[in-house]
Design a protein around this motif. Structure first.
Motif, mmCIF file in Angstrom:
data_model
loop_
_atom_site.group_PDB
_atom_site.id
_atom_site.type_symbol
_atom_site.label_atom_id
_atom_site.label_comp_id
_atom_site.label_asym_id
_atom_site.label_seq_id
_atom_site.Cartn_x
_atom_site.Cartn_y
_atom_site.Cartn_z
ATOM 1 N N HIS A 101 -5.035 -21.255 -28.462
ATOM 2 C CA HIS A 101 -4.340 -20.012 -28.135
ATOM 3 C C HIS A 101 -4.897 -19.516 -26.799
ATOM 4 O O HIS A 101 -6.076 -19.186 -26.692
ATOM 5 C CB HIS A 101 -4.563 -18.964 -29.221
ATOM 6 C CG HIS A 101 -3.710 -17.752 -29.094
ATOM 7 N ND1 HIS A 101 -3.768 -16.702 -29.982
ATOM 8 C CD2 HIS A 101 -2.762 -17.414 -28.178
ATOM 9 C CE1 HIS A 101 -2.904 -15.767 -29.631
ATOM 10 N NE2 HIS A 101 -2.288 -16.167 -28.531
ATOM 11 N N VAL A 102 -4.029 -19.477 -25.777
ATOM 12 C CA VAL A 102 -4.427 -19.080 -24.426
ATOM 13 C C VAL A 102 -3.724 -17.784 -24.065
ATOM 14 O O VAL A 102 -2.499 -17.670 -24.210
ATOM 15 C CB VAL A 102 -4.079 -20.169 -23.388
ATOM 16 C CG1 VAL A 102 -4.648 -19.796 -22.022
ATOM 17 C CG2 VAL A 102 -4.592 -21.529 -23.831
ATOM 18 N N GLY A 136 -9.840 -19.967 -36.518
ATOM 19 C CA GLY A 136 -10.521 -21.171 -36.075
ATOM 20 C C GLY A 136 -10.000 -21.820 -34.818
ATOM 21 O O GLY A 136 -10.622 -22.738 -34.297
ATOM 22 N N VAL A 137 -8.850 -21.371 -34.290
ATOM 23 C CA VAL A 137 -8.307 -22.032 -33.100
ATOM 24 C C VAL A 137 -9.194 -21.746 -31.895
ATOM 25 O O VAL A 137 -9.954 -20.780 -31.859
ATOM 26 C CB VAL A 137 -6.868 -21.570 -32.798
ATOM 27 C CG1 VAL A 137 -5.943 -21.870 -33.961
ATOM 28 C CG2 VAL A 137 -6.829 -20.089 -32.439
ATOM 29 N N VAL A 138 -9.097 -22.613 -30.894
ATOM 30 C CA VAL A 138 -9.794 -22.386 -29.634
ATOM 31 C C VAL A 138 -9.110 -21.236 -28.908
ATOM 32 O O VAL A 138 -7.908 -21.283 -28.642
ATOM 33 C CB VAL A 138 -9.779 -23.655 -28.762
ATOM 34 C CG1 VAL A 138 -10.394 -23.367 -27.395
ATOM 35 C CG2 VAL A 138 -10.539 -24.782 -29.446
ATOM 36 N N ARG A 139 -9.864 -20.202 -28.623
ATOM 37 C CA ARG A 139 -9.327 -18.996 -27.975
ATOM 38 C C ARG A 139 -9.762 -18.977 -26.512
ATOM 39 O O ARG A 139 -10.956 -19.047 -26.210
ATOM 40 C CB ARG A 139 -9.819 -17.745 -28.696
ATOM 41 C CG ARG A 139 -9.328 -17.648 -30.147
ATOM 42 C CD ARG A 139 -9.883 -16.409 -30.824
ATOM 43 N NE ARG A 139 -9.350 -16.258 -32.167
ATOM 44 C CZ ARG A 139 -9.572 -15.203 -32.950
ATOM 45 N NH1 ARG A 139 -10.353 -14.214 -32.510
ATOM 46 N NH2 ARG A 139 -9.041 -15.133 -34.150
ATOM 47 N N VAL A 140 -8.785 -18.849 -25.631
ATOM 48 C CA VAL A 140 -9.040 -18.925 -24.195
ATOM 49 C C VAL A 140 -8.446 -17.704 -23.510
ATOM 50 O O VAL A 140 -7.295 -17.331 -23.777
ATOM 51 C CB VAL A 140 -8.429 -20.202 -23.582
ATOM 52 C CG1 VAL A 140 -8.750 -20.291 -22.091
ATOM 53 C CG2 VAL A 140 -8.924 -21.445 -24.318
ATOM 54 N N VAL A 141 -9.213 -17.084 -22.629
ATOM 55 C CA VAL A 141 -8.729 -15.995 -21.776
ATOM 56 C C VAL A 141 -8.712 -16.493 -20.342
ATOM 57 O O VAL A 141 -9.670 -17.113 -19.875
ATOM 58 C CB VAL A 141 -9.622 -14.743 -21.895
ATOM 59 C CG1 VAL A 141 -9.301 -13.739 -20.789
ATOM 60 C CG2 VAL A 141 -9.440 -14.092 -23.261
ATOM 61 N N VAL A 142 -7.613 -16.219 -19.647
ATOM 62 C CA VAL A 142 -7.465 -16.601 -18.239
ATOM 63 C C VAL A 142 -7.281 -15.338 -17.421
ATOM 64 O O VAL A 142 -6.396 -14.524 -17.706
ATOM 65 C CB VAL A 142 -6.256 -17.534 -18.028
ATOM 66 C CG1 VAL A 142 -6.152 -17.935 -16.560
ATOM 67 C CG2 VAL A 142 -6.356 -18.760 -18.912
ATOM 68 N N ASP A 171 -16.904 -10.358 -28.740
ATOM 69 C CA ASP A 171 -16.778 -9.847 -30.103
ATOM 70 C C ASP A 171 -15.506 -10.322 -30.798
ATOM 71 O O ASP A 171 -15.468 -10.373 -32.036
ATOM 72 C CB ASP A 171 -16.807 -8.318 -30.099
ATOM 73 C CG ASP A 171 -18.171 -7.760 -29.713
ATOM 74 O OD1 ASP A 171 -19.155 -8.530 -29.759
ATOM 75 O OD2 ASP A 171 -18.248 -6.573 -29.367
ATOM 76 N N CYS A 172 -14.457 -10.647 -30.019
ATOM 77 C CA CYS A 172 -13.225 -11.102 -30.667
ATOM 78 C C CYS A 172 -13.124 -12.628 -30.687
ATOM 79 O O CYS A 172 -12.057 -13.188 -30.928
ATOM 80 C CB CYS A 172 -11.987 -10.474 -30.040
ATOM 81 S SG CYS A 172 -11.571 -11.010 -28.381
ATOM 82 N N GLY A 173 -14.245 -13.303 -30.440
ATOM 83 C CA GLY A 173 -14.320 -14.733 -30.676
ATOM 84 C C GLY A 173 -13.706 -15.608 -29.607
ATOM 85 O O GLY A 173 -13.264 -16.726 -29.899
ATOM 86 N N VAL A 174 -13.704 -15.153 -28.352
ATOM 87 C CA VAL A 174 -13.205 -15.992 -27.259
ATOM 88 C C VAL A 174 -14.152 -17.170 -27.060
ATOM 89 O O VAL A 174 -15.377 -17.003 -27.045
ATOM 90 C CB VAL A 174 -13.054 -15.182 -25.955
ATOM 91 C CG1 VAL A 174 -12.682 -16.090 -24.789
ATOM 92 C CG2 VAL A 174 -12.016 -14.083 -26.135
ATOM 93 N N ASP A 175 -13.589 -18.362 -26.916
ATOM 94 C CA ASP A 175 -14.393 -19.565 -26.682
ATOM 95 C C ASP A 175 -14.580 -19.843 -25.197
ATOM 96 O O ASP A 175 -15.671 -20.228 -24.763
ATOM 97 C CB ASP A 175 -13.726 -20.781 -27.332
ATOM 98 C CG ASP A 175 -13.723 -20.691 -28.847
ATOM 99 O OD1 ASP A 175 -14.804 -20.783 -29.443
ATOM 100 O OD2 ASP A 175 -12.633 -20.519 -29.434
ATOM 101 N N LEU A 176 -13.510 -19.687 -24.430
ATOM 102 C CA LEU A 176 -13.552 -19.982 -22.998
ATOM 103 C C LEU A 176 -12.951 -18.830 -22.208
ATOM 104 O O LEU A 176 -11.897 -18.299 -22.581
ATOM 105 C CB LEU A 176 -12.763 -21.254 -22.673
ATOM 106 C CG LEU A 176 -13.307 -22.605 -23.119
ATOM 107 C CD1 LEU A 176 -12.340 -23.700 -22.677
ATOM 108 C CD2 LEU A 176 -14.688 -22.859 -22.541
#
Length: 275
Positions: A101-102, A136-142, A171-176
C-alpha cells in the motif's frame, strides 16, 4: 526515482534509465517530485513522454520545482495546473498491490519558494489511508521533502513539521518513507521506537535520476525496492548509479531490511552496507 528536473535532463542518462527499467520491469515506478526544472508545459510534456515509454504503473508527487517560480500569477492562482495536466488532479495518489500500500503525500506549498511543509491535516490524512489497508501489508509513504537529515547542510531542507510527521508515520506502521529534494541518496532507519520492533521505519532518499544538477560528485542514481508480497516484507533496497564510462546504470549498493542497520551481507555481487 526523484528529481528528474526535466529541462536539465541528460539525454544519455534518460536512455540508460529507460534501459534499466525495461530490464528490471518493476511493478511500480515512483517519482518523488521535482519532475521539472521550472514547471513549464514543455518540461511536463517531456516527463510524460519519458514515463509513457516505461509502460508501467506510476505514482508521481509534486516537488517545489513543479510550481511556477517566475510566473507569479500562475503561482498564486493555479500553482499545480501544469502538474495536474500531466499527472491528473490528485496531488496525493495511492497505489495498491498484493502485500503493498503506497500513499503519496504533498509536502509542497506555493507560498514557500523552496521549503516543504506538512500540517496536521496532511499527516492525519496519510495515516488514515494507511491504517485502512489490510493488516501486515508493506506501507510506503512518498513525499518530496526529507524528514531526516544526515548532514548539517541539509538541516535547512527538512520539511516544516518533520518531527510530527516522522513520529506519526512511525506510529501508524509505515515501513518505507521515500523522498528526494536534496539530490543525496541514502538509506537510514528512522530514529525512535517503532510500532513493531521487527519492522522499523526505513527512510530512502533518492538522488537525482537524470538531471545534470547532481550534487557533490554523486552521480545520477535511482533505488530499486524489492519486497516479498507473500510475507509482506521489504527484502532489500538497491542503489543503482549511472556509470558515464559504461553508459548504463549499475548496482553499487544493497541494504538489507534487517533490524540491525549495520548488518553486512551481499546480494547480486554488491556488498550490503549502511548508506
Amino acid at each position: 526515482m526523484s528529481d528528474t528536473h526535466f529541462g536539465t535532463e541528460d539525454p544519455s542518462v534518460v536512455e540508460a534509465l529507460v534501459s534499466l527499467v525495461a530490464a528490471q520491469r518493476p511493478g511500480l515506478v515512483v517519482l518523488s517530485g521535482d519532475v521539472t526544472q521550472r514547471a513549464r508545459r514543455g518540461q511536463f510534456e517531456a516527463a510524460q513522454r519519458f514515463l509513457d515509454r516505461l509502460g508501467l504503473p506510476t505514482l508521481v508527487v509534486a516537488g517545489n520545482h513543479d510550481i511556477p517560480l517566475f510566473n507569479l500569477v500562475a503561482r498564486w492562482r493555479s500553482p499545480y495546473a501544469g502538474f495536474r495536466r500531466a499527472f491528473g488532479d490528485g496531488l496525493e495518489p495511492v497505489h495498491r498491490a498484493p502485500g503493498l500500500h503506497v500513499v503519496g503525500v504533498d509536502s509542497t506549498t506555493p507560498w514557500r519558494h523552496k521549503d516543504g511543509e506538512l500540517d496536521a491535516a496532511t499527516i492525519r490524512r496519510a495515516c488514515e489511508r494507511l491504517e485502512a489497508s489490510e493488516p501486515g501489508v508493506v506501507r510506503v509513504v512518498v513525499m518530496h521533502h526529507p524528514l531526516l537529515a544526515i548532514t548539517d547542510s541539509d538541516l535547512a531542507n527538512l520539511a516544516h513539521g518533520h518531527r510530527e510527521a516522522l513520529g506519526a508515520f512511525r506510529d501508524c506502521g509505515v515501513d518505507l518513507l521515500l523522498g528526494g529534494h536534496i539530490h543525496l541518496p541514502y538509506v537510514r532507519q528512522a530514529p525512535g521506537p517503532a510500532l513493531d520492533p521487527e519492522r522499523p521505519l526505513w527512510i530512502v532518499q533518492a538522488g537525482t535520476a537524470v538531471s545534470r544538477r547532481t550534487r557533490d560528485g554523486h552521480p545520477n542514481s535511482v533505488h530499486i525496492v524489492r519486497y516479498d508480497a507473500e510475507r509482506c516484507r521489504v527484502v532489500v533496497v538497491e542503489q543503482w548509479d549511472h556509470d558515464a564510462s559504461e553508459g548504463r546504470f549499475t548496482l553499487v549498493r544493497c541494504v538489507p531490511m534487517t533490524r540491525d542497520r549495520n548488518a553486512r551481507g551481499s546480494l547480486g555481487g554488491a556488498t550490503a552496507a549502511d548508506v
